[in-house]
Design a protein around this motif. Structure first.
Motif, PDB file in Angstrom:
ATOM      1  N   ASN A 117       0.829  -1.213   0.000  1.00 53.21           N
ATOM      2  CA  ASN A 117       0.000   0.000   0.000  1.00 53.21           C
ATOM      3  C   ASN A 117       0.858   1.255   0.000  1.00 53.21           C
ATOM      4  O   ASN A 117       0.552   2.241  -0.691  1.00 53.21           O
ATOM      5  CB  ASN A 117      -0.925   0.004   1.218  1.00 53.21           C
ATOM      6  CG  ASN A 117      -2.013  -1.051   1.123  1.00 53.21           C
ATOM      7  OD1 ASN A 117      -2.374  -1.487   0.031  1.00 53.21           O
ATOM      8  ND2 ASN A 117      -2.531  -1.480   2.266  1.00 53.21           N
ATOM      9  N   ALA A 118       1.949   1.224   0.768  1.00 52.51           N
ATOM     10  CA  ALA A 118       2.831   2.390   0.833  1.00 52.51           C
ATOM     11  C   ALA A 118       3.567   2.599  -0.487  1.00 52.51           C
ATOM     12  O   ALA A 118       3.799   3.735  -0.905  1.00 52.51           O
ATOM     13  CB  ALA A 118       3.828   2.229   1.981  1.00 52.51           C
TER      14      ALA A 118
ATOM     15  N   SER B 238       1.188   4.268  -2.858  1.00 52.23           N
ATOM     16  CA  SER B 238       0.694   5.578  -2.444  1.00 52.23           C
ATOM     17  C   SER B 238       1.361   6.696  -3.248  1.00 52.23           C
ATOM     18  O   SER B 238       2.536   6.604  -3.616  1.00 52.23           O
ATOM     19  CB  SER B 238       0.963   5.789  -0.950  1.00 52.23           C
ATOM     20  OG  SER B 238       0.633   7.107  -0.562  1.00 52.23           O
TER      21      SER B 238
END
Length: 246
Positions: free
Chosen positions: A55-56, A59
């Motif tokens: 997810n990071a 992002s």
């Protein structure tokens, strides 16, 4: 005599203080360096960390390092140091083991022993062949991620050659939409790199169980565990001649 007592008392006091300082330093240092662990299921530990990292990476406003994920206490110090030393924008992500974050992943426990577990995380997209191998170690009543290694996906070059390796037996899926397309593979190390190879069984493929009994291989009875495989490698996989369970 009085002066002598004062001197002896002073020396004793200095020794006591020195011992206290050394003891406090020892326990403080031990507390600071103690490895953090989780009592969660090992697969959950792996997928939670993998998901947070993915997810990071995806992002647009942050990245795994800004989020402090490389310093996650549940990682071993060696792994934390290696992630922190990774160059910016590496060709292959050191956790996802992909150059593009996968949208969906699956996991397999490759090797499970009393104090160590190896879990393979792979993309469900056939075009993404990179595979992350999480090495977990037990400490006290919990687990921590000791290392993450990237496997090279299906290995093999055109033309047959002898194959003899020990590794982890696990089930792969060639097409995630077709459950009956499952097949067995081996995860192994060669030249300090990790690879996977598809196993092909024939009527001549012989298997030896833990009791030493040899019989024609029946993949329907396999479980994911450590094995030794001998056979012939081709561009389609390894045609198994002998498989031994360890």
């Amino acid at each position: 005599m009085k002066d002598k007592k004062i001197i002896v008392g002073s020396i004793f006091g200095v020794v006591v203080i020195a011992l206290l300082v050394v003891t406090l330093f020892f326990f403080a240092n031990k507390t600071q360096t103690k490895q953090a662990v989780s009592t969660d299921n090992p697969t959950d530990i792996v997928l939670d960390f993998y998901g947070d990292w993915s997810n990071a990476v995806q992002s647009t406003s942050t990245n795994p390092y800004q989020e402090g994920l490389a310093k996650t206490p549940i990682l071993s110090k060696t792994l934390r140091d290696r992630l922190l030393a990774t160059p910016e924008n590496p060709e292959i992500d050191p956790v996802l083991c992909q150059n593009i974050p996968p949208t969906k992943v699956s996991s397999r426990t490759i090797i499970e022993e009393a104090d160590t577990i190896q879990i393979l995380v792979m993309s469900k997209e056939p075009i993404q062949t990179g595979q992350a191998v999480f090495m977990l170690s037990r400490l006290d009543d919990g687990w921590y991620i000791d290392d993450i290694l990237c496997a090279q996906g299906e290995s093999g070059t055109p033309g047959e050659f002898s194959f003899a390796h020990e590794g982890g037996l696990f089930k792969s899926v060639s097409d995630q939409s077709l459950p009956d397309q499952e097949y067995w593979s081996i995860l192994y190390i060669q030249d300090a790199k990790m690879y996977t190879a598809r196993l092909l069984f024939t009527a001549d493929s012989m298997c030896t169980n833990l009791a030493g009994t040899e019989a024609v291989c029946n993949p329907d009875q396999f479980t994911e565990t450590k094995v030794q495989v001998r056979g012939e490698m081709s561009e389609n996989g390894v045609t198994v001649q002998q498989l031994s369970f360890n």
